[in-house]
Structures are given as C-alpha cells and as structure tokens.
Design a protein around this motif. Structure first.
Motif, PDB file in Angstrom:
ATOM      1  N   ASP A 145       0.820  -1.203   0.000  1.00 37.78           N
ATOM      2  CA  ASP A 145       0.000   0.000   0.000  1.00 37.78           C
ATOM      3  C   ASP A 145       0.859   1.260   0.000  1.00 37.78           C
ATOM      4  N   SER A 149       3.722   6.453  -6.417  1.00 42.32           N
ATOM      5  CA  SER A 149       2.680   6.738  -7.403  1.00 42.32           C
ATOM      6  C   SER A 149       3.234   7.357  -8.689  1.00 42.32           C
ATOM      7  N   THR A 152       3.891   3.749 -10.460  1.00 45.17           N
ATOM      8  CA  THR A 152       2.840   2.728 -10.538  1.00 45.17           C
ATOM      9  C   THR A 152       1.541   3.331 -11.058  1.00 45.17           C
ATOM     10  N   GLN A 153       0.856   2.569 -11.914  1.00 43.46           N
ATOM     11  CA  GLN A 153      -0.371   3.075 -12.537  1.00 43.46           C
ATOM     12  C   GLN A 153      -1.501   2.052 -12.490  1.00 43.46           C
ATOM     13  N   GLY A 154      -1.646   1.364 -11.389  1.00 45.65           N
ATOM     14  CA  GLY A 154      -2.749   0.424 -11.247  1.00 45.65           C
ATOM     15  C   GLY A 154      -2.275  -0.955 -10.850  1.00 45.65           C
ATOM     16  N   ARG A 262      -7.543  -2.081  -9.193  1.00 45.65           N
ATOM     17  CA  ARG A 262      -7.567  -0.724  -8.655  1.00 45.65           C
ATOM     18  C   ARG A 262      -6.697   0.193  -9.505  1.00 45.65           C
ATOM     19  N   THR A 263      -7.060   1.460  -9.526  1.00 46.15           N
ATOM     20  CA  THR A 263      -6.270   2.457 -10.249  1.00 46.15           C
ATOM     21  C   THR A 263      -5.245   3.131  -9.344  1.00 46.15           C
ATOM     22  N   ASP A 264      -5.340   2.903  -8.018  1.00 45.51           N
ATOM     23  CA  ASP A 264      -4.413   3.554  -7.090  1.00 45.51           C
ATOM     24  C   ASP A 264      -3.219   2.675  -6.704  1.00 45.51           C
ATOM     25  N   SER A 265      -3.101   1.489  -7.291  1.00 43.13           N
ATOM     26  CA  SER A 265      -1.971   0.583  -7.071  1.00 43.13           C
ATOM     27  C   SER A 265      -1.876   0.041  -5.646  1.00 43.13           C
ATOM     28  N   ASN A 266      -2.959   0.116  -4.885  1.00 39.62           N
ATOM     29  CA  ASN A 266      -2.954  -0.441  -3.529  1.00 39.62           C
ATOM     30  C   ASN A 266      -3.250  -1.930  -3.619  1.00 39.62           C
TER      31      ASN A 266
END
Length: 397
Positions: A145, A149, A152-154, A262-266
C-alpha cells in the motif's frame, strides 16, 4: 529331457464366479469410444515451428504412452494439447499463456501426469515432488500500500477456482455450464447480505457496470479456437460487488475467477478483497456439496497448468523508460521470480508473478511487492547521468 508342464488347476468356484468378477472390473473409458484415427506415429503433431512449452516437452514416446487413455468424462490426450496446436502464431508464444495445453477436467492431471508434471516443472521452475500449501491471511503481507505513485499506474489480483464434479471450460457440456451458473447464482444469493452485489449475464453486461479498472471479458479468437468460448455468452455471468471492489467471472477461463483491480496501485487492498470473498465463497460451495478442487501435490487445480498451485495472478502496472532497455532485465526478473510483459511499448509495463505453485498466496504477493519496489529503485537509479544498477541486482529469490 523336457519336463512336462501341467496346465494350472481350475477350481469349480473359480470357473463359476470368474465371469461375475470380470464383469465388475471398471471399463476403460476409451474402450467406449470409436475414434477414427491412425497409429500414434500417424497422429503425432508437427511441432517444428511451435514455440509452446508443450512442444518442447512432448516426444513421440510420451505421446504413445498417453495415446490410448481417456478420463471418465471422455478427455483424450489430443484434447489436452489442442490449444497449443491452435496457436495463431506458433513460433511466437510468450507469457503465461505459452504452455500450449489445457486440462479438460481434474482427472486429466492424474491420468496424463507424466506430461503435465513436466510442463509445470518447465514452465514454472518447480519440482513436482513437493507439496503445495495455501495461505490467505492477508495480514501477513508486508507493504503493498506504499508504492511510489510516480511509477505505478494500477494493480490487479486475479484468483481462479474450479469446482468438483464438473469438466473444465474446454470440455464441459452446455448442461454442465448451466449447472455451474445456477450453482453460482445460489452461492451469490446467500452472499448477498454480507457482501452486497449483483449478478449479470455477459450478454447484458457493459463496461460502465464494471468501472474503469476491470476489463470486459469477450469471446476472443484464442478462446474460440480452444473451445472455451463455445456457445458464448450462454451461462457466462459476472457478479459485481456493490462498491465495485470485486468482479467474479463465471464460466469464462475457469469455473470462477475473482478479480479485484484498482487504479491507485494499492495491491494490499485488492488482495484483501479477494481473500475475504474467496474464503466465504469456498465455505458456501462446500456447504452446497461442490468444493473447490484441491490436490496436495498440485494445490488448487484449474484448467491451465500455468495457474495450478494457487490459481493466483497478481499484477502491477509500472511506468518505466530505462529499465526495459537494460541488458540485464531478463536475469533480474528471473531472480525476482517475476514476469514483465514487454510486448506493449507504450512505456507502461505489466509486472506479475512468474509462477503460481511452490509458494503460498501471501508469499507470491510478497515477492511481487518487494520486486516492484526494487524495480522502481532501479529505474530511479538509471535516470541519473551515470546511473548503474549492478549493485542492486538481487540474489535468486
């Protein structure tokens, strides 16, 4: 002088009951089939230009051993290797799909084990003498998490499962597929209160219902050629959670496939969503007397030997400029046990676990999380004028 050998004695009861005992011997399924085919030598496929793992493993002697075998549901060896022979570009097969074979049912892995075991060992670098373990305790995962950013893009976590008592998608009948769809609707109906969501037929599903992160599944050319997309979209459905956090595909590449993207790469959050829902679904299917298929030496059994063990494919999309051009990239990925799809030259690359067996689910996610962080550090180092990554190259994971 020649010794006279007497014929074996026959006892009255043996003579009487032998026909009865012989009638109780299970029939070989292939003896029930009338196949218009020649000898193994005549039927052996041309593999000269075939780039799949199947083609590297398969020999005439191995083909002969499998030739006259069939599973209880009628899967023969030619059914297993057909996907690799239907490859539209035989010499260019790459990535996880390059195994070139699919099991028609769970028994295929047992009956054709001398073939499947070699394919799994060659493709996944795993010794089949071991045993598989499973671990869905997402609290054991460290990180996931806290990716940068800027790079990373997803992300996506995808887990496949197959159900006891049914043939796999390449071989199942319409009736089996419809039973699996009914079973899924019953399970998701019982899941409704705890995990709200809605089940849609693929004929009615639109991309807007799935959100931006999950891609719509379609009857692609490879799926049509291997038989996975027969009668599409009959009995193909998707359960979409109310919060859009999870999609479960039914009767696509496997009986069930849970996808959290996810789009936030979490990826930690995505993994947690899959774990929580999968454990609940597993309990519900067991309650309905249709457990997910598990074999100790194979782990979770699914249709592709590229996915047995955990059935897990986790991916992170990385924005990279310099690292994909580095001469040591292949060796680095091998040491990290990761796969990078370099076919797309847009600058964003999909990085995923290279194997699915030999590690637990948490261990595979940990390899990916640690690997993505290291690749990011390497990319940042290469951005410097005199950047070098030789000191960052890891030992074999």
């Amino acid at each position: 002088m020649w010794k006279i050998i007497k014929p074996p004695l026959e006892y009255a009861k043996e003579v009487k009951y032998r026909p009865v005992l012989e009638s109780l011997v299970p029939l070989d399924p292939i003896s029930q089939l009338t196949l218009n085919r020649g000898s193994p030598e005549e039927e052996f496929p041309d593999l000269k230009r075939n780039g799949t793992v199947m083609a590297r493993i398969l020999t005439l002697s191995m083909y002969k051993r499998q030739y006259n075998r069939a599973t209880d549901s009628g899967v023969i060896f030619d059914d297993v290797i057909r996907p690799g022979l239907e490859d539209p570009a035989p010499g260019q097969a790459t990535g996880p799909a390059a195994v070139g074979c699919l099991a028609g049912d769970a028994q295929s892995y047992i009956l054709f084990c001398s073939f499947f075991d070699r394919v799994i060992e060659a493709h996944q670098g795993y010794n089949m003498s071991g045993s598989q373990e499973s671990d869905f305790n997402y609290d054991n995962l460290k990180g996931g998490d806290d990716f940068d950013s800027a790079y990373t893009q997803g992300c996506e976590v995808r887990v496949s499962r197959c159900v006891e008592g049914f043939s796999f998608p390449t071989h199942c009948s319409r009736g089996e597929r419809r039973q699996l769809c009914t079973l899924a609707k019953k399970a998701f109906g019982q899941l409704r209160e705890e995990f709200p969501g809605k089940i849609h037929s693929l004929g009615d599903l639109t991309q807007s219902m799935l959100g931006d992160a999950v891609t719509m599944e379609t009857a692609t050319e490879p799926r049509m050629k291997t038989g996975v997309a027969r009668d599409w979209p009959d009995s193909r459905t998707a359960w979409v959670s109310k919060d859009g956090d999870l999609v479960v595909w039914v009767n696509v590449d496997d009986h069930l496939q849970l996808v959290s993207a996810r789009t936030d790469s979490n990826i930690r959050k995505a993994f947690e969503s899959v774990c929580v829902h999968l454990k609940k679904l597993e309990a519900l299917y067991r309650k309905l007397r249709h457990s997910f298929i598990w074999k100790q030496h194979l782990g979770w059994v699914v249709s592709s030997p590229a996915d047995v063990g955990t059935g897990l494919r986790a991916s992170v999309w990385l924005k990279l400029c310099h690292l994909p051009l580095h001469k040591r990239l292949g060796n680095i990925l091998e040491r990290l046990r990761l796969h990078m799809d370099t076919a797309d030259c847009s600058g964003v690359y999909r990085v995923s676990n290279a194997q699915t067996i030999g590690f637990t689910e948490v261990e595979l996610l940990q390899l990916l999380v640690d690997g993505v962080k290291l690749l990011t550090v390497m990319e940042r180092a290469l951005e410097q004028p005199d950047g070098s990554i030789d000191h960052l190259v890891p030992a074999q994971k």
